[in-house]
Design a protein around this motif. Structure first.
Motif, PDB file in Angstrom:
ATOM      1  N   ASN A 185      52.434  56.478  62.626  1.00  0.00           N
ATOM      2  CA  ASN A 185      53.833  56.432  63.047  1.00  0.00           C
ATOM      3  C   ASN A 185      54.598  55.326  62.329  1.00  0.00           C
ATOM      4  OD1 ASN A 185      55.008  58.255  65.211  1.00  0.00           O
ATOM      5  ND2 ASN A 185      56.128  56.355  65.572  1.00  0.00           N
ATOM      6  N   ARG A 225      56.160  56.133  59.012  1.00  0.00           N
ATOM      7  CA  ARG A 225      57.389  56.926  59.051  1.00  0.00           C
ATOM      8  C   ARG A 225      58.614  56.022  58.897  1.00  0.00           C
ATOM      9  NH1 ARG A 225      56.451  60.995  64.252  1.00  0.00           N
ATOM     10  NH2 ARG A 225      54.556  62.035  63.489  1.00  0.00           N
ATOM     11  N   TRP A 272      58.648  51.275  66.773  1.00  0.00           N
ATOM     12  CA  TRP A 272      58.224  52.064  65.618  1.00  0.00           C
ATOM     13  C   TRP A 272      56.812  52.633  65.809  1.00  0.00           C
ATOM     14  CZ3 TRP A 272      59.550  48.563  60.765  1.00  0.00           C
ATOM     15  CH2 TRP A 272      60.928  48.312  60.749  1.00  0.00           C
ATOM     16  N   ASN A 304      57.915  55.813  68.168  1.00  0.00           N
ATOM     17  CA  ASN A 304      59.128  56.606  67.986  1.00  0.00           C
ATOM     18  C   ASN A 304      59.308  57.066  66.552  1.00  0.00           C
ATOM     19  OD1 ASN A 304      59.776  56.249  70.666  1.00  0.00           O
ATOM     20  ND2 ASN A 304      61.232  54.588  70.297  1.00  0.00           N
ATOM     21  N   ASP A 305      59.962  58.213  66.384  1.00  0.00           N
ATOM     22  CA  ASP A 305      60.342  58.671  65.062  1.00  0.00           C
ATOM     23  C   ASP A 305      61.427  57.763  64.495  1.00  0.00           C
ATOM     24  OD1 ASP A 305      58.596  60.807  65.154  1.00  0.00           O
ATOM     25  OD2 ASP A 305      60.097  62.202  65.945  1.00  0.00           O
TER      26      ASP A 305
END
Length: 451
Positions: A89, A92, A336, A339-340
């Motif tokens: 994640n 991203r 982070w 979450n996207d």
């Protein structure tokens, strides 16, 4: 609109990734006071900002704290495995996060013993040899060594180089190393620096004539708004609903006179100091930043500097004055983990007079000349609105005269150039804070000198 800004930012990302990151190597006495684990958990969500060259497990705890002389490298690995679970994640948000495999490869074993009698022939450790190998690496960047604990492993590395290489080769080695020492934990600083007096060395430690809790580094948890170190703050922003890494953050440690007994992180200022965020300037300890401010003494090393903040003289203020900013930054990075990109916040990119680099902007002027500043090119990767705050940090440049009037209106400001003594500069800090959740701050330091 937010998606448009994100697309533009993504297009620029390959250019941003070309910047070289600071190299850091950490020695930690992990296995005693759990604040080492706290500092390492925070570090994990900042691995995109560094090249981490070593995580050395040195003698656990403070002298006399534990019944046995041991090292606890498994505790470092446990935190990395927690990081491994949120790594997919994190990337991203920034592809620069270091792979868990790479971090595991630089976990090394130091000496379970400490003290000057543990330095010399036959005292090499995996950790001390690794320090030498990393400093010898073909890299133009300095190796920044953050001593949570474990001076002994560093001292052994330096001893070996000094006693097995020519004087020229030894001095070349020393020139590639910078050290930030938290509190002289192994009690060998005096001997270490006497043996290597040309070493770039910051010793963050209260004067012997003062309460030990007055040390600059303790501003991470003492002074200012201490509610930002509370268990409730940690539950909201780290411990709960932030993935397996946050769950590894220890909830209790000794913080008196801070009443909360939760967040301490006494070692975090050592790597905060080398974090390039537009405020910190690792080449100049006297400038101050998240890791505190330090001045060079007659002996040749840097020690705690005192600053005035909100009319109170307190060395710890050189850290806690930024606490609101760095805690919100930590909270965002823990977001982070789960979450996207579009569901999280990211720090504004500050530009002043066309300069958006993290290094300070240097401006020269003549006394009485009007100096202009324009930050209207500053951007936010999420398309958030942002506000501007212009702050003089007079102590950072040694300026003691009356501060000039700053005419600031949003992104633009101006001032009349004061008369500055030779070698003195005036530091102006621009803080750009967005309206995201949590609100994040980007910085630009402006160093103003005489032509």
């Amino acid at each position: 609109m937010k998606q448009l800004f994100t697309l533009l930012f993504s297009a620029l990302l390959p250019l941003l990734l070309t910047a070289q990151k600071p190299r850091i190597l950490i020695t930690t006495d992990i296995g005693g006071d759990p604040d080492d684990q706290q500092s390492l958990v925070r570090l994990m969500v900042y691995t995109n900002e560094f090249d981490i060259e070593g995580l050395i497990s040195s003698a656990a705890g403070t002298p006399g704290e534990l019944k046995k002389e041991i090292i606890r490298p498994k505790l470092i690995e446990e935190i990395i495995h927690g990081y491994e679970q949120v790594y997919p994640n994190l990337i991203r948000h920034d592809k620069n996060f270091i792979s868990p495999a790479r971090l595991l490869s630089v976990v090394k074993k130091g000496s379970p013993h400490r003290g000057w009698d543990q330095v010399g022939e036959g005292k090499d450790t995996e950790g001390s040899d690794w320090i030498i190998q990393m400093a010898d690496k073909k890299d133009s960047r300095p190796l920044n060594i953050c001593l949570f604990g474990g001076q002994t492993d560093l001292a052994q590395a330096l001893w070996k180089v000094k006693n097995t290489r020519s004087e020229k080769a030894y001095h070349k080695f020393i020139s590639k190393v910078r050290v930030f020492d938290i509190d002289d934990q192994d009690k060998i600083f005096k001997q270490l620096f006497a043996a290597h007096p040309s070493l770039f060395y910051i010793l963050s430690k209260a004067p012997l004539t003062e309460d030990k809790r007055n040390g600059v580094y303790r501003g991470i948890y003492l002074g200012g708004d201490e509610s930002l170190t509370s268990l409730q703050w940690l539950k909201t922003n780290v411990l709960e609903n932030h993935g397996p890494l946050g769950q590894l953050y220890p909830q209790k440690t000794w913080t008196a006179p801070n009443p909360y007994g939760a967040m301490k992180e006494g070692d975090t200022p050592s790597w905060f100091y080398f974090l390039e965020n537009g405020l910190n300037n690792p080449e100049h300890p006297e400038h101050g930043g998240w890791g505190g401010r330090y001045i060079k003494n007659d002996a040749g090393y840097f020690n705690d500097a005192t600053s005035r903040f909100e009319d109170e003289p307190d060395a710890r203020a050189t850290v806690y004055r930024w606490r609101d900013d760095f805690q919100r930054d930590f909270a965002a990075r823990m977001d982070w983990c789960v979450n996207d990109y579009h569901q999280a916040n990211h720090r504004p990119v500050v530009s002043v007079n066309g300069s958006s680099e993290k290094a300070p902007l240097i401006i020269r002027g003549k006394p009485g000349e009007t100096i202009y500043f324009d930050a209207s090119a500053s951007t936010d990767p999420d398309g958030d609105e942002h506000g501007y705050e212009w702050i003089f940090y007079a102590q950072a440049g040694g300026y003691h005269g009356p501060l000039p009037q700053l005419n600031a209106a949003g992104a633009k400001a101006s001032m009349l150039m004061p008369s500055l003594s030779p070698g003195v500069s005036l530091h102006l800090i621009l803080k750009v804070t967005d309206n995201g959740t949590p609100a994040l701050t980007g910085y630009k330091r402006i160093t103003i000198g005489t032509k």
